[in-house]
Design an enzyme around this catalytic site. Structure first.
Site, PDB file in Angstrom:
ATOM      1  N   ARG A 133       2.219  14.603  -3.530  1.00 56.19           N
ATOM      2  CA  ARG A 133       2.154  15.832  -2.589  1.00 56.19           C
ATOM      3  C   ARG A 133       1.347  15.652  -1.366  1.00 56.19           C
ATOM      4  O   ARG A 133       0.944  14.860  -1.177  1.00 56.19           O
ATOM      5  CB  ARG A 133       1.336  16.863  -3.603  1.00 56.19           C
ATOM      6  CG  ARG A 133       1.642  16.986  -4.956  1.00 56.19           C
ATOM      7  CD  ARG A 133       0.697  17.491  -6.000  1.00 56.19           C
ATOM      8  NE  ARG A 133       0.450  18.957  -5.445  1.00 56.19           N
ATOM      9  CZ  ARG A 133      -0.654  19.678  -5.743  1.00 56.19           C
ATOM     10  NH1 ARG A 133      -1.162  19.292  -6.849  1.00 56.19           N
ATOM     11  NH2 ARG A 133      -0.901  20.934  -5.500  1.00 56.19           N
ATOM     12  N   THR A 173       0.964  -5.194  12.060  1.00 61.52           N
ATOM     13  CA  THR A 173       2.240  -5.696  11.596  1.00 61.52           C
ATOM     14  C   THR A 173       2.292  -5.241   9.946  1.00 61.52           C
ATOM     15  O   THR A 173       2.919  -6.114   9.114  1.00 61.52           O
ATOM     16  CB  THR A 173       2.309  -7.141  11.813  1.00 61.52           C
ATOM     17  OG1 THR A 173       1.113  -7.735  11.606  1.00 61.52           O
ATOM     18  CG2 THR A 173       2.726  -7.298  13.416  1.00 61.52           C
ATOM     19  N   LEU A 201       3.403  -0.998  10.199  1.00 60.24           N
ATOM     20  CA  LEU A 201       4.725  -1.541  10.861  1.00 60.24           C
ATOM     21  C   LEU A 201       5.871  -0.678   9.672  1.00 60.24           C
ATOM     22  O   LEU A 201       6.921  -0.481  10.178  1.00 60.24           O
ATOM     23  CB  LEU A 201       4.866  -3.026  10.718  1.00 60.24           C
ATOM     24  CG  LEU A 201       6.197  -3.668  11.105  1.00 60.24           C
ATOM     25  CD1 LEU A 201       6.420  -3.090  12.671  1.00 60.24           C
ATOM     26  CD2 LEU A 201       6.383  -4.990  10.886  1.00 60.24           C
ATOM     27  N   TYR A 251       0.830  -2.229   7.250  1.00 61.15           N
ATOM     28  CA  TYR A 251       1.398  -0.932   6.473  1.00 61.15           C
ATOM     29  C   TYR A 251       1.771  -0.083   7.772  1.00 61.15           C
ATOM     30  O   TYR A 251       2.857   0.770   7.654  1.00 61.15           O
ATOM     31  CB  TYR A 251       0.298  -0.099   5.870  1.00 61.15           C
ATOM     32  CG  TYR A 251       0.533   1.261   5.038  1.00 61.15           C
ATOM     33  CD1 TYR A 251       2.172   1.533   5.059  1.00 61.15           C
ATOM     34  CD2 TYR A 251      -0.302   1.750   4.372  1.00 61.15           C
ATOM     35  CE1 TYR A 251       2.431   2.538   4.222  1.00 61.15           C
ATOM     36  CE2 TYR A 251       0.122   2.690   3.640  1.00 61.15           C
ATOM     37  CZ  TYR A 251       1.307   3.286   3.492  1.00 61.15           C
ATOM     38  OH  TYR A 251       1.608   4.425   2.803  1.00 61.15           O
ATOM     39  N   ASP A 274      -2.719 -13.221   2.695  1.00 62.79           N
ATOM     40  CA  ASP A 274      -3.314 -12.433   3.850  1.00 62.79           C
ATOM     41  C   ASP A 274      -4.557 -11.713   3.432  1.00 62.79           C
ATOM     42  O   ASP A 274      -5.273 -11.259   3.909  1.00 62.79           O
ATOM     43  CB  ASP A 274      -2.381 -11.433   4.355  1.00 62.79           C
ATOM     44  CG  ASP A 274      -1.537 -11.996   5.237  1.00 62.79           C
ATOM     45  OD1 ASP A 274      -1.573 -13.283   5.828  1.00 62.79           O
ATOM     46  OD2 ASP A 274      -0.191 -11.606   5.651  1.00 62.79           O
TER      47      ASP A 274
END
Length: 280
Positions: A145, A175, A179, A177, A60
């Protein structure tokens, strides 16, 4: 019927099977009179001539790299999976010979994918972008942080987020990050943006779906004695260090990407096969 006469071939040189398969694709195309120019996605400079189509050989990440570079020329992209998940690929390696004739004779369907256009303004001056992103724009702390971000949709104030960051994604990136951050799966053809907080310090902050017709503006906050490094990442590949007060403007890229898929392609089949969607 338009015939494909020239192809720009993107490949990932860090995957041995991608190198081998890309060489095979090049031979097959050249044997059929197609002009091929190759681009290694790991090289620091990306140069290629405009072509009738682009082919990516890799995972991908290779598709994401190619998309950002060909979108300005309106070149359609066929992804061939020679990586891991290959969620953005149109076909697997084993299916290329089978579909070669259809590809060359313009026998594939074209699925339109919208992209983000991202820029950063600092003290009234543009310091980054605008750059396209097919999947997402992620704003995160480089340290473990929490920090604050103020978000606007168009002219309306949306919310102030305090946590580890924000993900602004396209339906294609839903679909990815998004997800993992418990955001929704969204069909690629829908004209929306998704805004998903990363580890928010509030039980009421949840992902939200917004119209892509409105710009999204994110302002990096600051707290006395709490200045620390915040980064902006596009598709996990283009990165920029942000400062307190920076304004990130995210809007719809003016041109859609056309991704080539076989006539019998089904997005729901991909969800079931690649993500085991609905499996128990």
């Amino acid at each position: 019927m338009k015939r494909i006469k020239s192809v720009v071939l993107f490949y990932n040189s860090k995957r041995k099977k991608a190198i081998t398969f890309a060489a095979g694709v090049e031979r097959l195309l050249e044997n059929r009179g197609v002009r091929v120019s190759k681009v290694c996605v790991n090289d620091p400079v990306c140069k290629f001539e405009k072509a009738d189509a682009a082919i990516t050989v890799g995972g991908d990440g290779t598709v994401l790299y190619a998309a950002r570079h060909v979108i300005r020329y309106g070149i359609p992209v066929l992804g061939i999976n020679a990586g891991g998940l290959g969620f953005l690929s149109g076909i697997e390696r084993s299916g290329f010979k089978k579909h070669l004739r259809a590809f060359l004779s313009d026998g594939f369907s074209k699925v339109r994918r919208q992209l983000l256009s991202v820029e950063v303004s600092r003290r009234g001056k543009k310091v980054f972008g605008p750059y396209p992103a097919l999947n997402d724009c992620v704003i995160r702390s480089a340290e473990a942080r929490a920090f604050s971000l103020r978000a606007f949709s168009g002219r309306q104030f949306l919310s102030e987020y305090f946590g580890d960051g924000l993900i602004i994604s396209t339906p294609t990136g839903s679909t990815a990050y998004n997800l993992a951050a418990l955001g929704p799966i969204v069909l690629p053809q829908l004209e929306v943006f998704l805004l998903s907080p990363v580890c928010p310090h509030a039980l009421t902050h949840r992902p939200i779906v917004l119209s892509s017709s409105e710009d999204i503006t994110i302002v990096v906050g600051s707290r006395p004695g709490h200045d620390h490094c915040v980064s902006l990442s596009l598709d996990g590949q283009e990165n920029f260090v942000l400062e307190a007060g920076d304004r990130i403007i995210i809007r719809r890229y003016p041109r859609n990407l056309e991704m080539l898929v076989p006539k019998d392609f089904s997005y729901f089949d991909i969800l079931r096969k690649k993500l085991r969607w609905g499996k128990r």
